[in-house]
Design an enzyme around this catalytic site. Sequence first.
Site, PDB file in Angstrom:
ATOM      1  N   LYS A 219       0.834  -1.171   0.041  1.00 45.63           N
ATOM      2  CA  LYS A 219       0.191  -0.122  -0.110  1.00 45.63           C
ATOM      3  C   LYS A 219       0.868   1.231   0.105  1.00 45.63           C
ATOM      4  CE  LYS A 219      -4.497  -1.996   1.070  1.00 45.63           C
ATOM      5  NZ  LYS A 219      -5.306  -2.222   2.028  1.00 45.63           N
ATOM      6  N   ARG A 254      -3.679 -10.051   4.562  1.00 42.93           N
ATOM      7  CA  ARG A 254      -4.211 -10.351   3.196  1.00 42.93           C
ATOM      8  C   ARG A 254      -2.842  -9.677   2.606  1.00 42.93           C
ATOM      9  NH1 ARG A 254      -6.018  -6.824  -0.677  1.00 42.93           N
ATOM     10  NH2 ARG A 254      -7.603  -7.968  -2.104  1.00 42.93           N
TER      11      ARG A 254
HETATM   12  N1  HH2 Z   1      -7.335  -4.127   0.332  1.00 38.47           N
HETATM   13  C1  HH2 Z   1      -7.621  -4.035  -0.990  1.00 38.47           C
HETATM   14  C2  HH2 Z   1      -8.721  -4.679  -1.550  1.00 38.47           C
HETATM   15  N2  HH2 Z   1      -9.427  -5.365  -0.715  1.00 38.47           N
HETATM   16  N3  HH2 Z   1     -10.003  -6.119   1.509  1.00 38.47           N
HETATM   17  C3  HH2 Z   1      -9.964  -6.119   2.755  1.00 38.47           C
HETATM   18  N4  HH2 Z   1     -10.719  -6.627   3.583  1.00 38.47           N
HETATM   19  N5  HH2 Z   1      -8.764  -5.200   3.341  1.00 38.47           N
HETATM   20  C4  HH2 Z   1      -7.916  -4.647   2.489  1.00 38.47           C
HETATM   21  O1  HH2 Z   1      -6.835  -4.146   3.014  1.00 38.47           O
HETATM   22  C5  HH2 Z   1      -8.156  -4.610   1.007  1.00 38.47           C
HETATM   23  C6  HH2 Z   1      -9.284  -5.335   0.676  1.00 38.47           C
HETATM   24  C7  HH2 Z   1      -6.805  -3.334  -2.133  1.00 38.47           C
HETATM   25  O2  HH2 Z   1      -5.649  -4.173  -2.463  1.00 38.47           O
HETATM   26  P1  HH2 Z   1      -5.744  -5.041  -4.036  1.00 38.47           P
HETATM   27  O3  HH2 Z   1      -6.814  -5.934  -3.984  1.00 38.47           O
HETATM   28  O4  HH2 Z   1      -4.228  -5.431  -4.372  1.00 38.47           O
HETATM   29  O5  HH2 Z   1      -6.046  -3.864  -5.014  1.00 38.47           O
HETATM   30  P2  HH2 Z   1      -7.311  -3.379  -5.823  1.00 38.47           P
HETATM   31  O6  HH2 Z   1      -8.466  -2.831  -4.739  1.00 38.47           O
HETATM   32  O7  HH2 Z   1      -6.890  -2.014  -6.696  1.00 38.47           O
HETATM   33  O8  HH2 Z   1      -7.849  -4.514  -6.676  1.00 38.47           O
END
Ligand code: HH2
Length: 276
Positions: A219, A254
């Site tokens: 992040k 995660r």
């Molecule tokens: N962070 C992201 C997406 N989903 N869900 C939970 N519960 N907690 C988190 O911190 C969280 C989440 C963001 O990361 P990523 O899936 O890699 O990115 P994107 O939302 O751009 O797909």
Amino acid sequence: MTTIERTASGARVMGVLNVTPDSFSDGGDFVAFDAALAQARRLIADGADILDIGGESSRPGAAPVDGAEEIARVVPVIRAIRAESDIPISIDTMKPEVARAAVEAGATMWNDVTALRHAPHGLATAAALGCDVVLMHMQGEPGTMQEGPRYQDVVGEVAAFLAERARAALAAGVRRERIWLDPGVGFGKHVTRHNLPLIAGLPRIVALGYPVLLGVSRKSFIGALDGGAPPDRRLGGSIAGALAGVAAGVAAVRVHDVRETVQAVRVWEAIANAAG
Ligand code: HH2
């Protein structure tokens, strides 16, 4: 107990699989079915305890995806993983219809960054599905959440919000042992002024009495603390953040880099368990 059993090593590692063209760190890498399935196999071989599969990016400015498209991205991948592995699968979606299709295909957890606020029937759907549910804190909406987020007391406000959402889920019929909480690092939080105290304050979120999921992997706050390092150069900071969570007692982290995180968590826990 939730449907995801605690492993011998204590905290669980959730591997991220973004079946999206535009996720912030790996957008486009796994959007094709074969690439997604290959990445799922790799995450499992690397030691993931849970897979979190998403078909819509939640990053600011990401293009909204309609439910049918999201289902078309994630359901074939969930079915294919389920056909060859019993690993618990979580679906990362705000949409009840996507959660339902994913659970029918074999997912056992609904990870909702809106804490079941996106659709009026979110709470009732979660209760009817009977799966685990992650209620995550976010200030504002994904598109605009990073425009001037404000808090008096970020840890207190996030804890109060999560406690309220847990009460709402219970009142709607979600069973207590199905509920997980997530402070939502990076979701409507200033990159350092809010995210860092929130991570430091995790024991107050853990004290609410539900399993806590923490997502810090790759992040922006890590880049901000390291001269603007891009997402693919944030592994060290991602591990540092995950271990801060493990030290605070989170139930799962995660992450995108499963192998390295599993090793870090095992070593950290072995040292902690050796203390006299
Ligand atoms: N962070 C992201 C997406 N989903 N869900 C939970 N519960 N907690 C988190 O911190 C969280 C989440 C963001 O990361 P990523 O899936 O890699 O990115 P994107 O939302 O751009 O797909």
